[in-house]
Design a protein around this motif. Structure first.
Motif, short mmCIF file in Angstrom:
data_model
loop_
_atom_site.label_atom_id
_atom_site.label_comp_id
_atom_site.label_asym_id
_atom_site.label_seq_id
_atom_site.Cartn_x
_atom_site.Cartn_y
_atom_site.Cartn_z
N GLU A 1 -27.59 28.50 -3.57
CA GLU A 1 -28.61 29.29 -2.87
C GLU A 1 -29.98 29.19 -3.55
N ALA A 2 -29.98 28.89 -4.86
CA ALA A 2 -31.23 28.83 -5.60
C ALA A 2 -32.01 27.55 -5.34
N GLU A 3 -31.46 26.62 -4.56
CA GLU A 3 -32.22 25.42 -4.19
C GLU A 3 -33.50 25.80 -3.47
N ALA A 4 -33.45 26.85 -2.70
CA ALA A 4 -34.63 27.38 -2.03
C ALA A 4 -34.72 28.87 -2.35
N ILE A 5 -35.79 29.26 -3.04
CA ILE A 5 -35.96 30.66 -3.42
C ILE A 5 -36.61 31.40 -2.24
N THR B 1 -33.27 24.67 -12.76
CA THR B 1 -32.20 23.67 -12.80
C THR B 1 -30.88 24.32 -13.19
N ALA B 2 -30.92 25.19 -14.20
CA ALA B 2 -29.71 25.89 -14.63
C ALA B 2 -29.19 26.80 -13.52
N MET B 3 -30.09 27.47 -12.83
CA MET B 3 -29.68 28.37 -11.75
C MET B 3 -29.04 27.60 -10.60
N ARG B 4 -29.63 26.47 -10.26
CA ARG B 4 -29.11 25.69 -9.13
C ARG B 4 -27.76 25.06 -9.43
N ALA B 5 -27.46 24.91 -10.71
CA ALA B 5 -26.16 24.36 -11.10
C ALA B 5 -25.03 25.35 -10.84
N LEU C 1 -28.20 31.11 -18.88
CA LEU C 1 -27.74 32.11 -17.91
C LEU C 1 -26.64 33.00 -18.47
N VAL C 2 -26.71 34.27 -18.09
CA VAL C 2 -25.67 35.25 -18.40
C VAL C 2 -25.21 35.84 -17.07
N GLU C 3 -23.94 35.65 -16.72
CA GLU C 3 -23.44 36.18 -15.45
C GLU C 3 -23.13 37.66 -15.60
N LEU C 4 -23.66 38.47 -14.68
CA LEU C 4 -23.56 39.93 -14.79
C LEU C 4 -22.86 40.56 -13.60
N GLY C 5 -22.28 39.76 -12.75
CA GLY C 5 -21.61 40.26 -11.56
C GLY C 5 -21.63 39.19 -10.50
N GLU C 6 -21.02 39.47 -9.38
CA GLU C 6 -20.93 38.48 -8.31
C GLU C 6 -22.34 38.16 -7.78
N GLY C 7 -22.77 36.92 -8.01
CA GLY C 7 -24.08 36.49 -7.52
C GLY C 7 -25.25 37.03 -8.30
N VAL C 8 -25.05 37.48 -9.53
CA VAL C 8 -26.13 38.06 -10.34
C VAL C 8 -26.13 37.43 -11.73
N TRP C 9 -27.29 36.91 -12.14
CA TRP C 9 -27.43 36.32 -13.47
C TRP C 9 -28.73 36.77 -14.11
N ALA C 10 -28.71 36.90 -15.41
CA ALA C 10 -29.93 36.98 -16.21
C ALA C 10 -30.15 35.61 -16.84
#
Length: 314
Positions: A68-72, A60-64, A12-21
């Protein structure tokens, strides 16, 4: 082209509040990127990966980092290439969104189709060896296709909690149904395979002018971050470099077309020039063939088997 403040390593790369690549080095065949936007308990996933194992690792990485990513809630597929959607089922999204053209293409080439091709690859000689080199590290067995449940044309505005996200159709470009995802609050645009950063581009559909138009649109958004479909996160300089890439190859291909040179010979003859360090140079074969089709005003779709055969012999 590479942003010096962002490492190109898997994850993951964090790109802003609540935004990741989510990026996958080295961005070669099948190693695609994805994205996540979350806010106020809601989530939007931008693409899945080539198989369920990779997709589950990503989730798994996103949910860590984002509960909110527990349920897409929403899953957006940017185009129909399998490395951007074969993992859809693993995401268990409430809604899957794509352009109308993309959804039609997805239904025509599913994970089951790819699994059959992989099973037959050992009997295809050099073509099969090349196919396995590109795609043999992924697992397509027992993947159930999860196709879009909602389609659109043009533009579509979404809300993720209090955040606005805009889907913009830019195809036909890389494929017939490409879209990009603009996240204004973080000035991030996920452009998928409109851009390969650090690697040769692919034009399955075209025309090449549509790539320039799409890149101009991307630049007009004034993004801080551009997330390509493959390769590291970049900015406007990366987009401008790829615009120059298409200008270079269109110019060089046109010279050889006018001289009567056959497309495959032209692909082998054109110097790599400023793009010598890009990965997957065999993709030039596909691009020059597509450009020749344009020069000939040919309406025929690209014969993918023929072009993979030429790429295996490049």
């Amino acid at each position: 082209m590479y942003m010096s403040n962002i490492d190109f390593k898997k994850g993951l790369v964090e790109l802003g509040e609540g935004v990741w690549a989510y990026v996958q080095p080295d961005g070669t065949w099948g190693l695609s990127n994805a994205g996540l936007v979350v806010d106020q308990g809601k989530s939007l996933l931008i693409d899945t990966l080539y198989d369920e194992k990779l997709t589950n690792e990503m989730l798994t990485a996103m949910r860590a980092v984002a509960p909110e990513a527990e349920a897409i809630d929403l899953l957006v597929n940017t185009h129909d290439n399998g490395d951007h959607w074969f993992g859809n089922k693993a995401a268990q999204a409430g809604e899957i969104i794509a352009t109308k053209s993309c959804a039609e293409a997805m239904a025509g080439f599913t994970p089951e189709t790819m699994a059959g091709l992989m099973q037959g690859a050992p009997d295809l000689g050099e073509l099969g060896k090349f196919f396995l080199k590109c795609f043999g590290k992924f697992s397509y067995d027992n993947i159930a296709a999860a196709l879009p449940t909602r389609t659109f044309e043009g533009r579509l505005n979404l809300e993720v909690g209090s955040r606005e996200v805009e889907l913009i159709e830019v195809g036909p470009c890389h494929t017939k149904g490409d879209l990009i995802v603009w996240v204004p609050h973080s000035r991030t645009v996920f452009v998928a395979d409109v851009l390969f950063i650090g690697g040769h581009q692919i034009m399955w559909a075209g025309p090449v002018a549509q790539f320039s138009k799409a890149i101009d649109l991307i630049l007009s958004l004034d993004p801080k971050y551009i997330v390509p479909g493959h390769g590291p996160v970049t900015d406007r300089e990366g987009a401008l470099e790829i615009k120059g890439y298409w200008e270079y190859y269109e110019h060089e291909a046109r010279k050889r077309f006018d001289q009567g040179m056959e497309a495959f010979a032209a692909a082998k003859d054109i110097p790599l020039g400023p793009y010598a360090a890009y990965n997957d140079p065999e993709k030039i074969v596909l691009n020059i063939n597509a450009l020749y089709n344009e020069f000939n005003n040919s309406p025929d779709p690209i014969n993918q088997v023929e072009q993979f055969t030429h790429m295996s012999n490049w």
